[in-house]
Design a protein around this motif. Structure first.
Motif, PDB file in Angstrom:
ATOM      1  N   GLN A 178      -0.639 -16.258  11.942  1.00 53.29           N
ATOM      2  CA  GLN A 178       0.737 -16.659  11.689  1.00 53.29           C
ATOM      3  C   GLN A 178       0.959 -18.141  11.959  1.00 53.29           C
ATOM      4  O   GLN A 178       1.762 -18.790  11.287  1.00 53.29           O
ATOM      5  N   VAL A 179       0.236 -18.688  12.924  1.00 54.86           N
ATOM      6  CA  VAL A 179       0.303 -20.134  13.145  1.00 54.86           C
ATOM      7  C   VAL A 179      -0.233 -20.863  11.917  1.00 54.86           C
ATOM      8  O   VAL A 179       0.306 -21.897  11.491  1.00 54.86           O
ATOM      9  N   SER A 184       0.644 -24.173   7.106  1.00 55.15           N
ATOM     10  CA  SER A 184       0.395 -24.175   5.660  1.00 55.15           C
ATOM     11  C   SER A 184       1.687 -24.414   4.892  1.00 55.15           C
ATOM     12  O   SER A 184       1.737 -25.204   3.939  1.00 55.15           O
ATOM     13  N   ASN A 185       2.734 -23.738   5.306  1.00 53.23           N
ATOM     14  CA  ASN A 185       4.015 -23.878   4.619  1.00 53.23           C
ATOM     15  C   ASN A 185       4.567 -25.292   4.749  1.00 53.23           C
ATOM     16  O   ASN A 185       5.047 -25.876   3.765  1.00 53.23           O
ATOM     17  N   LEU A 186       4.495 -25.852   5.941  1.00 58.05           N
ATOM     18  CA  LEU A 186       5.050 -27.191   6.154  1.00 58.05           C
ATOM     19  C   LEU A 186       4.253 -28.260   5.416  1.00 58.05           C
ATOM     20  O   LEU A 186       4.833 -29.203   4.850  1.00 58.05           O
ATOM     21  N   ILE A 187       2.931 -28.133   5.399  1.00 55.42           N
ATOM     22  CA  ILE A 187       2.104 -29.102   4.668  1.00 55.42           C
ATOM     23  C   ILE A 187       2.334 -28.966   3.170  1.00 55.42           C
ATOM     24  O   ILE A 187       2.433 -29.965   2.436  1.00 55.42           O
ATOM     25  N   LEU A 250      11.932 -18.906   0.460  1.00 54.88           N
ATOM     26  CA  LEU A 250      11.719 -18.030   1.606  1.00 54.88           C
ATOM     27  C   LEU A 250      10.747 -18.614   2.623  1.00 54.88           C
ATOM     28  O   LEU A 250      10.637 -18.099   3.730  1.00 54.88           O
ATOM     29  N   GLY A 251      10.045 -19.669   2.238  1.00 52.92           N
ATOM     30  CA  GLY A 251       8.999 -20.210   3.097  1.00 52.92           C
ATOM     31  C   GLY A 251       9.481 -20.588   4.482  1.00 52.92           C
ATOM     32  O   GLY A 251       8.901 -20.177   5.494  1.00 52.92           O
ATOM     33  N   LEU A 252      10.570 -21.343   4.562  1.00 60.74           N
ATOM     34  CA  LEU A 252      11.066 -21.777   5.865  1.00 60.74           C
ATOM     35  C   LEU A 252      11.752 -20.649   6.621  1.00 60.74           C
ATOM     36  O   LEU A 252      11.800 -20.665   7.857  1.00 60.74           O
TER      37      LEU A 252
END
Length: 287
Positions: A178-179, A184-187, A250-252
Motif C-alpha cells: 500500500q505504501v 506510485s499515485n503521487l509520482i 479516485l487516486g487521491l
C-alpha cells in the motif's frame, strides 16, 4: 498496530472535543466518545460493503454492453461491405456514406462511455477493498519502493523528459504494497500534470520526526488552484477538472484512505502555475 492507530485517533479526538477541564471530569465522557467512534467505524464498514457490492454487480451488465457493442460493430462493418458490393450511385451512395459515418461515430461514443464506466467501477472496487484487506505491518524502506516505481515507469519518465531527484528516505512502519500504491499515485500525478512549457522536475524527500516519518513529493507542474486544493482528496474529484489527462478521480481518495489506515496523514501545498508538494506521514516504529 491497528489498535494503536485507533487509540491514537481516539485520544486526538478526545483532546479536541474536551480540551480543557480536569482529567477526572473528562473521564466521564469516555463511554460516549467510545460509543460514537464505534458507531462511525460501523457506518464506514457498511458504506464500504455497499460500495463493493454495487460496483461488483454493475460489472456484469457492463461486460454484456461491451460484448454486444463489439458484435454490433462487426455487423455494421459487414453491412457496409454489402453496400459497397451493391455499387450504389448518386443520392443513395451519399446517404450510405453518411449512414456509415454516423454509425461509426455513435459506436465510438458508446465504446468511450463503456471504458469510462469500467474505469470508474474498477476504481470504486479498489477503494472498497482497502478496508477489507489486512495490513501486513513491517519495517519498510521507502527509497527501495520508490526506486522500483521509477524503474517500472522508465518509459513514461523518458517520454516526458522528466528529471527525478530522490533523497535519502528514512525507513518507516507500514504495509509495503500500500505504501507502493501511495508513492506510485503521487509520482504518476506529477507526470500527468506536468507544465507544458517546461521539463518536469520531481523531488522525493523525507525526514525522521521522532514517532513518525515525514515524506514529500514535489513537482514543478501546473499546480492546483485554491478552489480545487480543498477538494483534491474527495472521491471522483480530479486534481484539475478540465485537464486533458485521463483518470477516474479516485487516486487521491485511495491515497487518503491508505494513510488513514496507517494512522498517518496526507496534505498538499500548491501554487497554481508553479507546482505542488504532497506531504505524507507514516509511523516510524512498529508495536
Amino acid at each position: 498496530m491497528s489498535e494503536q492507530c485507533d487509540r491514537k485517533s481516539w485520544e486526538e479526538l478526545r483532546e479536541k472535543i474536551l480540551g480543557l477541564g480536569e482529567r477526572s471530569t473528562r473521564k466521564s465522557y469516555y463511554p460516549e466518545l467510545r460509543r460514537r467512534l464505534d458507531e462511525l467505524r460501523s457506518k464506514n464498514a457498511e458504506l464500504e460493503s455497499i460500495l463493493y457490492v454495487t460496483s461488483h454487480d454493475l460489472k456484469s451488465p457492463l461486460v454484456n454492453l461491451k460484448g454486444f457493442g463489439e458484435e454490433l460493430k462487426d455487423n455494421c462493418e459487414r453491412y457496409h461491405e454489402i453496400l459497397e458490393e451493391l455499387q450504389l450511385e448518386g443520392e443513395q451512395a451519399e446517404e450510405a456514406a453518411q449512414l456509415r459515418e454516423n454509425v461509426e461515430l455513435s459506436l465510438h461514443y458508446i465504446d468511450a462511455s463503456v471504458q469510462k464506466i469500467d474505469m470508474l467501477l474498477n476504481g470504486l472496487l479498489r477503494l472498497s477493498r482497502l478496508g477489507k484487506v489486512e495490513l501486513v505491518w513491517q519495517q519498510i524502506e521507502p527509497k527501495d519502493i520508490v526506486n522500483d516505481i521509477l524503474e517500472s515507469m522508465r518509459y513514461q519518465l523518458r517520454e516526458a523528459g522528466a528529471q527525478i531527484h530522490v533523497e535519502d528516505l528514512p525507513s518507516c512502519w507500514g504495509d509495503a504494497e500500500q505504501v507502493n500504491h501511495v508513492f506510485s499515485n503521487l509520482i504518476d500525478n506529477a507526470l500527468k500534470y506536468c507544465h507544458p512549457e517546461r521539463k518536469a522536475e520531481i523531488e522525493i524527500a523525507g525526514e525522521n520526526c521522532g514517532a513518525e516519518c515525514l515524506y514529500r513529493v514535489s513537482d514543478n507542474g501546473v499546480g492546483i488552484s485554491e478552489k480545487n486544493r480543498e477538494r483534491v482528496f474527495e472521491i471522483f474529484h480530479r486534481l484539475i477538472p478540465d485537464h486533458a489527462s485521463r483518470g477516474e478521480g479516485l487516486g487521491l481518495s485511495i491515497v487518503k484512505r491508505i494513510m488513514q489506515r496507517h494512522g498517518g496523514k496526507v496534505w498538499v501545498e500548491s501554487e497554481e502555475g508553479a507546482g505542488s508538494t504532497f506531504y505524507l506521514t507514516f509511523p516510524a516504529y512498529g508495536p
